[in-house]
Design a protein around this motif. Structure first.
Motif, PDB file in Angstrom:
ATOM      1  N   CYS A 572      26.300  27.830  82.153  1.00  0.00           N
ATOM      2  CA  CYS A 572      27.019  29.116  82.100  1.00  0.00           C
ATOM      3  C   CYS A 572      26.196  30.153  81.342  1.00  0.00           C
ATOM      4  O   CYS A 572      26.115  31.318  81.755  1.00  0.00           O
ATOM      5  CB  CYS A 572      28.376  28.939  81.410  1.00  0.00           C
ATOM      6  SG  CYS A 572      29.574  28.006  82.370  1.00  0.00           S
ATOM      7  N   GLN A 580      33.593  31.505  83.663  1.00  0.00           N
ATOM      8  CA  GLN A 580      33.561  30.040  83.776  1.00  0.00           C
ATOM      9  C   GLN A 580      33.335  29.403  82.402  1.00  0.00           C
ATOM     10  O   GLN A 580      33.843  28.327  82.117  1.00  0.00           O
ATOM     11  CB  GLN A 580      32.476  29.617  84.767  1.00  0.00           C
ATOM     12  CG  GLN A 580      32.842  30.033  86.200  1.00  0.00           C
ATOM     13  CD  GLN A 580      31.865  29.524  87.226  1.00  0.00           C
ATOM     14  OE1 GLN A 580      31.753  28.323  87.440  1.00  0.00           O
ATOM     15  NE2 GLN A 580      31.164  30.437  87.875  1.00  0.00           N
ATOM     16  N   ASN A 809      35.044  34.228  89.082  1.00  0.00           N
ATOM     17  CA  ASN A 809      34.651  32.834  88.827  1.00  0.00           C
ATOM     18  C   ASN A 809      33.635  32.288  89.828  1.00  0.00           C
ATOM     19  O   ASN A 809      33.474  31.071  89.955  1.00  0.00           O
ATOM     20  CB  ASN A 809      35.873  31.901  88.802  1.00  0.00           C
ATOM     21  CG  ASN A 809      36.648  32.029  87.514  1.00  0.00           C
ATOM     22  OD1 ASN A 809      36.082  32.329  86.472  1.00  0.00           O
ATOM     23  ND2 ASN A 809      37.948  31.815  87.576  1.00  0.00           N
TER      24      ASN A 809
END
Length: 934
Positions: A572, A580, A809
């Motif tokens: 991430c 996320q 997302n």
């Protein structure tokens, strides 16, 4: 004692009187033996032999049984001498009992000597000697003796079958076990409950749990031993759930469990970390009155500790009515396995104060705690205790000492200890190899592995995982491939741990496709396998693939652990996928991992790399535990976001709180100073690192100092610093100087730095690009054309710019000139709209950042399609007004895109955060947080 043989008694009143005395004395001998007073009993028998011609056979039998029970070998040999003196060696009953005594006292050779000298033998004689070998762990010899017995024509009884079946179970010799099963059926013993239970145990220990269960189901009679055998079979084969289910069936059928049942089931719960079932078993144990049994209590402590409930384990330990060394070991192990090394060491000290003598298991556990804490002084004290108690020659203790010294960074001490070991096994070699690998000495680890093979020591699974780790650290692909071949030859390729380490090795060697192929074909995958593959993607810059694999992992029902979360959080961070990352943060809290310091550190890093420096600091402030990595992560976050003064303030706070900065901390602080033009402060930190903290500068620290000086335009100081470096400057130092020359347009220094970089890294495209930018900005077209040709002739290809943006997302990827996105038309239309507004605001494209030899109009079009501009345009059309746009780029943001993004932020009235390869840029209202100093 009516059953005691009196031998041949001569006629006469005197002799009858002595016989009666012998009979009475025999009763006294029996009582003394039962009370464990063997020396007194032996003395009485000696008097009996001297005072009467009557042979005290019964007394001898009592004494031998007493010696067997107490494992009193010395007294047993004295009894044997008396029997020989009385010329009773040929008595078959005494001879059988002698074999049994020597067996129980651990002297198999003496047992075999008695057995060999017997003039006649019966089935009990053979049973005694077979048991002697089986009990001493020499199962093969026990089986051979059984076959010899059969050749004599003696018919084995069920006791012999039970003994030999146990030998087969210990050796996992399935074929011989099946042959025994056939013989048992022929002789009609299959319906005997003891034989049946032992058969169940044999099949289970040979890994045939289905065969064991079928046999168990078909038993005409089953007792608690039968149920225990099947439950233990499941537990020993890693089928803890099946063991617990069978226990429930056992209760339903009204069979009362005993303490062995509970011990086996508690171990199954421990292996599954099945806390609720463990608590229910604890309740059943109390109900049946086994809670005061020391063995059950020890296993309960172990179960709670292995389920992570160290406080419950300690409370149980404190309340035990009886504690032995195993109890202390269970609690010490519980602390060590849960990362509570300090508590393990404190309990060891308490154990010594209470007068409990540690054994070799204690020492291995406490040494492991020292290793986990890198507590060298305590480890040395333990080493002294080990020598004092005579355990230094034990191979297991010696191997754990090697491991402790290595994990404390003392590889020379570890190697000296290893070299001086009187006995070494595969564990010893693996410990030393692991020590080298863990201390960054991969070449030494590989050399020791070769030596190990030359000395004929066969590597096991642990060895292979250690050597593969060394290959991974060195990116030694060829050696890794050879190891893979060795692993296949030895049949370890299906082992899930070896498979996971192979994935890690291939990934760290850059062979991500080979790693994925291996992952796909694994017959068994656990959370370690998934984490290794996710980490491989993240480490190779494939964050999207890492996140996709994490989603697949969840769909397949595999529960993530701490390592998984740290890997996915890193992915991430690499993509600036904040949403996320936040979802992962929620999952971490839900699973109770939020208090783990490693997870906390990775969360701080993730938020900082996503540009959320305030969130990172808030998380840092509320961490229940912080280590040097935590402080370094937060300082690095400030550095990356251009907040040098905040980084320095935190560095000072860290020292005030007594946390000793390490190599990484200083790299982060120096980087913060370099990015914020804090030249004097950086010089002071570098000097302090050497003088006040006894930290030897590494190549990373030198590169930071060159960056600090050159970025600030202190060229003379930078070059003087390089000339005075005690180590040879590497490509990173020269690339740093070249980058600074690009920023300042310094052609001569740029060319010198370029030549040195290319000499060290001829296939690296970055120096060619930077020097081309310098020539283009200086208008030196001839040199620009020449460097293009040099790049072409060297076969070097420029790495394409790539940018990522997270929307709803989902991570979207853009490369320079990209037209593959489903919304390309809308993106280009947005860029056209922005281009007009930007020109009105005074934007002039910087064509020097286009290296292709094309017309200016084409250069302008190429600039418009840089990956970060495409990502920004997509963010603008895909998110509500006012939303912060976060972009991640694989390369350093170019000057034109930097200027353009400042203007776009003012036009659209949004904050745009671009995290490039060097730092984070926060664009807002036409300004950048870097203040054009990057």
């Amino acid at each position: 004692m009516a059953s005691m043989a009196l031998g041949h008694i001569q006629s006469g009143d005197g002799l009858k009187s002595r016989a009666r005395d012998c009979f009475c004395n025999g009763d006294k001998v029996s009582r003394l033996c039962q009370e464990g007073r063997l020396k007194e009993a032996l003395h009485m028998v000696e008097l009996m032999v001297q005072q009467t011609t009557t042979t005290p056979i019964g007394a001898y039998l009592c004494l031998l049984k007493g010696c067997s029970k107490r494992k009193a070998l010395a007294e047993g040999k004295q009894v044997h001498a008396l029997i020989a003196q009385s010329v009773l060696d040929s008595n078959i009953f005494l001879a059988n009992t002698l074999v049994h005594m020597y067996s129980k006292c651990g002297s198999v050779l003496d047992a075999h000597k008695v057995f060999s000298n017997m003039p006649q033998r019966n089935v009990y004689s053979w049973t005694a000697i077979i048991s002697a070998y089986a009990d001493s762990g020499q199962g093969e010899e026990a089986i051979n003796l059984f076959q010899q017995m059969q050749r004599t024509g003696l018919a084995p009884d069920k006791v012999v079958f039970v003994v030999v079946l146990k030998a087969c179970a210990s050796l996992a010799t399935l074929e011989q076990g099946k042959q025994l099963h056939s013989d048992i059926i022929k002789r009609g013993f299959q319906s005997d409950v003891i034989v049946g239970s032992t058969l169940v145990d044999m099949y289970a220990k040979c890994g045939c749990t289905d065969d064991a269960r079928e046999l168990f189901n078909n038993m005409s009679e089953r007792d608690v031993v039968s149920w225990n055998a099947m439950i233990a079979g499941y537990a020993q084969n890693g089928l803890g759930k099946e063991a617990l289910a069978l226990y429930e069936q056992m209760k339903q059928e009204g069979v009362q469990p005993d303490k062995i049942t509970f011990v086996v089931l508690l171990k199954a719960c421990a292996s599954l970390a099945a806390l609720e079932q463990g608590k229910q078993l604890h309740s059943d144990i109390i109900e049946r009155g086994f809670q005061s049994d020391v063995i059950v209590g020890n296993t309960l402590v172990d179960m709670y500790a292995k389920c992570g409930c160290t406080e419950d384990a300690r409370e149980l330990f404190n309340n035990m009515s009886e504690r032995d060394v195993v109890s202390w070991n269970a609690m010490i192990v519980g602390y060590a396995q849960n990362g509570l090394g300090k508590e393990a060491l404190a309990l060891y000290e308490q154990m010594k104060q209470e007068g409990v003598q540690p054994n070799k298991v204690t020492f291995t556990c406490v040494l492991s705690a020292c290793a986990s804490l890198a507590a060298l002084e305590q480890g040395k004290q333990l080493h002294y205790d080990i020598i004092k108690r005579g355990f230094q020659s034990d191979v297991i203790v010696g191997s754990t000492l090697v491991d402790m010294y290595a994990k404390c960074g003392c590889t020379d001490d570890a190697r000296e200890l290893f070299n001086n070991m009187s006995e070494r096994n595969v564990v010893s070699w693996s410990a030393m190899i692991a020590g080298y690998a863990q201390n960054g000495l991969g070449k030494e680890a590989l050399a020791l592995y070769e030596q190990m093979k030359q000395e004929g020591v066969q590597p096991d699974i642990v060895t292979f995982t250690c050597v593969l780790s060394a290959c991974a650290s060195l990116a030694a692909l060829e050696q890794g491939k050879q190891l893979h071949s060795d692993i296949i030859k030895r049949g370890f390729q299906s082992d899930v741990i070896v498979g996971s380490t192979l994935i890690d090795m291939y990934a760290k060697c850059g062979c991500i496709e080979d790693a994925r192929e291996l992952f796909n074909y694994m017959s068994e995958r656990n959370v370690v396998s998934w984490s290794a593959m996710i980490a491989g993607y993240a480490q190779n810059g494939l964050g999207k693939e890492a996140l996709a694999l994490y989603e697949q992992m969840k769909q397949e029902g595999v529960q993530p652990d701490i390592v998984t979360f740290t890997c996915v959080l890193s992915a991430c961070a690499s993509l600036a996928a904040l949403e996320q990352g936040k979802q992962l943060h929620f999952d971490i809290i839900k699973r109770g991992f939020h208090s783990n310091v490693i997870v906390g550190n990775t969360l701080v890093d993730m938020y900082a790399k996503c540009g959320c420096i305030e969130d990172a600091r808030e998380l840092f402030n509320y961490m229940s535990e912080r280590n040097v990595v935590s402080w370094s992560a937060m300082i690095a976050g400030y550095a990356q976001n251009g907040l040098g003064k905040e980084a320095l303030a935190l560095y000072e706070q860290m020292k005030q709180e007594g946390v000793q900065p390490d190599n990484v901390t200083f790299t982060c602080v120096l980087s913060a100073c370099a990015h914020s033009r804090l030249v004097d402060e950086g010089r002071y930190v570098f000097d302090s690192m050497c003088k006040d903290h006894d930290v030897t500068p590494t190549k990373e620290h030198y590169a930071c100092m060159v960056d600090l000086l050159a970025r600030a335009g202190c060229w003379a100081d930078a070059e003087l610093f390089i000339n005075k470096m005690p180590i040879q400057p590497d490509s990173v130092v020269w690339m740093t100087l070249l980058g600074a020359a690009r920023n300042h347009g310094h052609v001569e220094i740029g060319r010198r730095a370029f030549d040195l970089v290319v000499k060290l890294e001829p296939k690296n495209a970055a120096p060619y690009v930077l020097l081309s930018n310098i020539y283009a900005a200086a208008g030196r077209k001839d040199e620009l054309a020449k460097i293009r040709n040099e790049m072409k002739d060297a076969g070097v290809k420029k790495i394409p710019g790539c940018s990522w943006i997270e929307v709803d997302n989902h991570v979207h990827t853009f490369v320079v000139g990209d037209a593959t996105h489903p919304q390309s038309k809308e993106i280009l239309a947005e860029l056209d709209r922005l281009a007009g507004l930007m020109k009105e605001a005074g934007y002039i494209p910087d064509l020097s950042f286009v290296l292709d030899d094309v017309e200016d109009e084409e250069k302008e079009k190429a600039l418009c399609k840089h990956s970060e501009k495409l990502a920004i345009a997509f963010g603008l059309i895909s998110t509500p007004p006012g939303t912060t746009i976060r972009i991640k780029k694989n390369l350093r943001v170019c000057g034109d895109c930097h200027n353009a993004t400042k203007i776009i932020s003012k036009i659209v009235r949004r904050e745009i955060i671009v995290m490039d390869a060097n730092r984070s840029h926060h664009f807002k209202d036409g300004f950048c947080s870097c203040r054009d100093y990057w």
